[in-house]
Design a protein around this motif. Structure first.
Motif, PDB file in Angstrom:
ATOM      1  N   MET A 226       1.449 -16.158   1.956  1.00 55.90           N
ATOM      2  CA  MET A 226       0.431 -15.103   1.828  1.00 55.90           C
ATOM      3  C   MET A 226       1.079 -13.745   2.100  1.00 55.90           C
ATOM      4  N   PRO A 227       0.877 -12.732   1.229  1.00 56.90           N
ATOM      5  CA  PRO A 227       1.511 -11.434   1.423  1.00 56.90           C
ATOM      6  C   PRO A 227       1.071 -10.785   2.735  1.00 56.90           C
ATOM      7  N   THR A 228       1.986 -10.056   3.351  1.00 58.99           N
ATOM      8  CA  THR A 228       1.661  -9.318   4.563  1.00 58.99           C
ATOM      9  C   THR A 228       0.772  -8.125   4.219  1.00 58.99           C
ATOM     10  N   PRO A 229      -0.347  -7.942   4.902  1.00 58.15           N
ATOM     11  CA  PRO A 229      -1.212  -6.794   4.597  1.00 58.15           C
ATOM     12  C   PRO A 229      -0.481  -5.485   4.849  1.00 58.15           C
ATOM     13  N   PRO A 230      -0.787  -4.471   4.099  1.00 58.18           N
ATOM     14  CA  PRO A 230      -0.173  -3.164   4.337  1.00 58.18           C
ATOM     15  C   PRO A 230      -0.472  -2.671   5.756  1.00 58.18           C
ATOM     16  N   SER A 231       0.564  -2.231   6.455  1.00 53.62           N
ATOM     17  CA  SER A 231       0.374  -1.693   7.799  1.00 53.62           C
ATOM     18  C   SER A 231      -0.063  -0.240   7.722  1.00 53.62           C
ATOM     19  N   THR A 232      -0.617   0.245   8.823  1.00 56.82           N
ATOM     20  CA  THR A 232      -1.065   1.634   8.850  1.00 56.82           C
ATOM     21  C   THR A 232       0.090   2.588   8.605  1.00 56.82           C
ATOM     22  N   GLU A 233       1.234   2.327   9.224  1.00 52.10           N
ATOM     23  CA  GLU A 233       2.380   3.221   9.037  1.00 52.10           C
ATOM     24  C   GLU A 233       2.878   3.194   7.605  1.00 52.10           C
ATOM     25  N   ALA A 234       2.880   2.015   6.996  1.00 51.76           N
ATOM     26  CA  ALA A 234       3.304   1.941   5.599  1.00 51.76           C
ATOM     27  C   ALA A 234       2.317   2.683   4.701  1.00 51.76           C
ATOM     28  N   ILE A 235       1.022   2.547   4.984  1.00 46.79           N
ATOM     29  CA  ILE A 235       0.017   3.265   4.190  1.00 46.79           C
ATOM     30  C   ILE A 235       0.212   4.768   4.332  1.00 46.79           C
ATOM     31  N   ARG A 236       0.554   5.218   5.536  1.00 53.86           N
ATOM     32  CA  ARG A 236       0.753   6.658   5.740  1.00 53.86           C
ATOM     33  C   ARG A 236       1.873   7.195   4.843  1.00 53.86           C
ATOM     34  N   SER A 237       2.877   6.394   4.588  1.00 50.20           N
ATOM     35  CA  SER A 237       3.997   6.850   3.771  1.00 50.20           C
ATOM     36  C   SER A 237       3.714   6.751   2.276  1.00 50.20           C
ATOM     37  N   ALA A 238       2.614   6.105   1.899  1.00 53.98           N
ATOM     38  CA  ALA A 238       2.288   5.945   0.482  1.00 53.98           C
ATOM     39  C   ALA A 238       1.743   7.241  -0.096  1.00 53.98           C
ATOM     40  N   PRO A 239       2.036   7.532  -1.363  1.00 55.10           N
ATOM     41  CA  PRO A 239       1.451   8.718  -1.997  1.00 55.10           C
ATOM     42  C   PRO A 239      -0.031   8.499  -2.277  1.00 55.10           C
ATOM     43  N   LYS A 240      -0.862   9.413  -1.773  1.00 52.96           N
ATOM     44  CA  LYS A 240      -2.311   9.228  -1.844  1.00 52.96           C
ATOM     45  C   LYS A 240      -2.975  10.412  -2.530  1.00 52.96           C
ATOM     46  N   VAL A 241      -4.115  10.148  -3.152  1.00 55.82           N
ATOM     47  CA  VAL A 241      -4.897  11.176  -3.832  1.00 55.82           C
ATOM     48  C   VAL A 241      -6.289  11.197  -3.213  1.00 55.82           C
ATOM     49  N   LEU A 242      -6.745  12.377  -2.842  1.00 53.15           N
ATOM     50  CA  LEU A 242      -8.008  12.563  -2.126  1.00 53.15           C
ATOM     51  C   LEU A 242      -8.918  13.453  -2.960  1.00 53.15           C
ATOM     52  N   LEU A 243     -10.109  12.977  -3.264  1.00 53.86           N
ATOM     53  CA  LEU A 243     -11.033  13.725  -4.111  1.00 53.86           C
ATOM     54  C   LEU A 243     -12.250  14.275  -3.369  1.00 53.86           C
ATOM     55  N   HIS A 244     -12.535  13.787  -2.170  1.00 57.93           N
ATOM     56  CA  HIS A 244     -13.782  14.170  -1.480  1.00 57.93           C
ATOM     57  C   HIS A 244     -13.469  14.489  -0.026  1.00 57.93           C
ATOM     58  N   ASP A 245     -13.286  15.794   0.247  1.00 52.19           N
ATOM     59  CA  ASP A 245     -12.953  16.255   1.587  1.00 52.19           C
ATOM     60  C   ASP A 245     -13.568  17.637   1.754  1.00 52.19           C
ATOM     61  N   HIS A 246     -14.356  17.815   2.820  1.00 48.67           N
ATOM     62  CA  HIS A 246     -15.045  19.090   3.052  1.00 48.67           C
ATOM     63  C   HIS A 246     -14.213  19.980   3.969  1.00 48.67           C
ATOM     64  N   LEU A 247     -13.962  21.200   3.535  1.00 48.77           N
ATOM     65  CA  LEU A 247     -13.141  22.120   4.320  1.00 48.77           C
ATOM     66  C   LEU A 247     -13.734  22.357   5.699  1.00 48.77           C
ATOM     67  N   ASP A 248     -15.048  22.583   5.772  1.00 50.67           N
ATOM     68  CA  ASP A 248     -15.681  22.880   7.055  1.00 50.67           C
ATOM     69  C   ASP A 248     -15.899  21.635   7.900  1.00 50.67           C
ATOM     70  N   GLY A 249     -15.515  20.474   7.390  1.00 49.92           N
ATOM     71  CA  GLY A 249     -15.609  19.247   8.170  1.00 49.92           C
ATOM     72  C   GLY A 249     -14.252  18.702   8.583  1.00 49.92           C
ATOM     73  N   GLY A 250     -13.194  19.527   8.435  1.00 51.71           N
ATOM     74  CA  GLY A 250     -11.855  19.020   8.704  1.00 51.71           C
ATOM     75  C   GLY A 250     -10.992  19.909   9.577  1.00 51.71           C
ATOM     76  N   LEU A 251     -11.603  20.796  10.364  1.00 51.19           N
ATOM     77  CA  LEU A 251     -10.811  21.689  11.205  1.00 51.19           C
ATOM     78  C   LEU A 251     -10.137  20.939  12.345  1.00 51.19           C
ATOM     79  N   ARG A 252      -9.026  21.480  12.824  1.00 51.34           N
ATOM     80  CA  ARG A 252      -8.411  20.984  14.053  1.00 51.34           C
ATOM     81  C   ARG A 252      -9.252  21.464  15.244  1.00 51.34           C
ATOM     82  N   PRO A 253      -9.500  20.615  16.240  1.00 52.62           N
ATOM     83  CA  PRO A 253     -10.284  21.072  17.393  1.00 52.62           C
ATOM     84  C   PRO A 253      -9.699  22.313  18.057  1.00 52.62           C
ATOM     85  N   GLN A 254      -8.381  22.379  18.183  1.00 49.87           N
ATOM     86  CA  GLN A 254      -7.763  23.547  18.799  1.00 49.87           C
ATOM     87  C   GLN A 254      -8.052  24.809  17.999  1.00 49.87           C
TER      88      GLN A 254
END
Length: 354
Positions: free
Chosen positions: A1-29
């Motif tokens: 059975m294939p090993t599921p993708p790990s979080t770190e491996a997913i982080r290194s994958a090229p990703k495309v994001l279509l739905h992200d709100h600018l005013d909902g993504g600020l850094r707390p600082q």
């Protein structure tokens, strides 16, 4: 059975994001520092860790009133050009650090005019911020902008005009956001008719707080190319039998901008386990995975993908498919979409799947 993708491996994958709100993504600082410099009052704490937890707890409270308190603070500190440039630049940097190679980030310009900025000044400041963020990330990411009209307010046409005015400056499309239930997409059909005449792109929030009828209006009356969330299209599928509306959405390849954590928080689904993303993917819908509000949901695109991998057993082929789906549905010219898929996504996932 294939090993599921790990979080770190997913982080290194090229990703495309279509739905992200600018005013909902600020850094707390950043919220804390902008509140201090602008005189914004009422933050519950000036400790960044505690403030991040406060936003998350509000989003998880089950109370829409509490959820919206968070946006009162983020929008409250985004009322001058310098703040908008900073927030936009940091959004691009943060997404690039998470492996996002193309993102469409949306916001409602009218929310940033309380202290005298014009709509044009708000748009130009945000565009400047995105360009700075792209450069500061080593051009590892490209950002397109979606401008939102608020469903509960009049004047959608003025936002549609801005989309056309600034489309050669990185504004790639239009959206309507805000309360879906009680404020149908058909309220100002003329705005969508105008956008089609001007060959402009648009997505519509639908199928989140309201059901298939809202999706039907968005698709059949307005002509939406994509659906923001669209999760309740599953209500038009009974025991595997795909209804006429759901079949139309699937067969016309109208992308669903799904945001798993947010969909749970807003009550669109009862839990992640009840989310229809696996069912819809198996039935051939054009599924994309997104963040919605990274601050409020305390999430990243890597985390959202890791969550659905853990819950539903998705593998590398599925994750590649989500990225390709998003690239195909992006409001980019055909040659740029092809290059994104062929030169970035396909080789990136081929290397990870070995």
């Amino acid at each position: 059975m294939p090993t599921p993708p790990s979080t770190e491996a997913i982080r290194s994958a090229p990703k495309v994001l279509l739905h992200d709100h600018l005013d909902g993504g600020l850094r707390p600082q950043t919220v804390i520092e902008l509140a201090e410099s602008s005189g914004h009052q009422g933050l519950p704490t000036t400790d960044p860790t505690e403030l991040g937890a406060w936003f998350r707890d509000n989003a998880n409270s089950g109370s829409l009133v509490r959820y919206l308190e968070g946006f009162a603070h983020t929008c409250g500190v985004m009322q001058d050009e310098a703040a908008l440039v900073r927030v936009a630049a940091e959004a691009a940097q943060d997404l690039a650090a998470d492996g996002v190679v193309y993102a469409e980030i949306r916001y409602a310009p009218e929310l940033f005019t309380d202290k005298g900025l014009s709509l044009e000044q708000a748009v130009e400041a945000v565009q400047e911020g995105f360009r700075q963020g792209e450069a500061e990330s080593g051009n590892r990411i490209k950002v397109g902008t979606l401008l939102c009209a608020m469903r509960q307010n009049d004047g959608w046409q003025r936002i549609a005009d801005l989309v056309v005015k600034y489309r050669d400056a990185g504004v790639v499309g239009f959206d309507i956001a805000g309360p879906e239930l009680g404020f149908p997409a058909t309220r100002e059909l003329s705005a969508f008719e105008y956008l089609r005449r001007e060959n402009a792109h648009f997505t519509i929030h639908a199928g989140e707080a309201d059901g298939p009828e809202s999706i039907h209006q968005a698709v059949q009356y307005c002509g939406a190319e994509r659906l923001g969330h669209g999760v309740r299209i599953a209500e038009d599928i009974k025991d595997g039998d795909v209804g006429h509306l759901a079949a139309y959405v699937r067969d016309r390849r109208i992308a669903l901008e799904m945001c798993p954590t947010s969909n749970v928080q807003t009550g669109a689904v009862g839990s992640l386990a009840e989310h229809p993303i696996k069912q819809l993917a198996d039935l051939g819908f054009r599924i994309t995975v997104n963040t919605d509000n990274r601050l409020m949901s305390d999430c990243s695109l890597t985390g959202e993908l890791a969550a659905v991998v853990g819950q539903f057993g998705f593998g590398w082929d599925d994750l590649r498919g989500f990225a390709v789906n998003a690239a195909k549905a992006a409001f980019l010219p055909l040659d740029e979409r092809r290059a994104l898929i062929q030169d970035v996504i396909e080789p990136g996932y081929a290397a990870l799947a070995k």
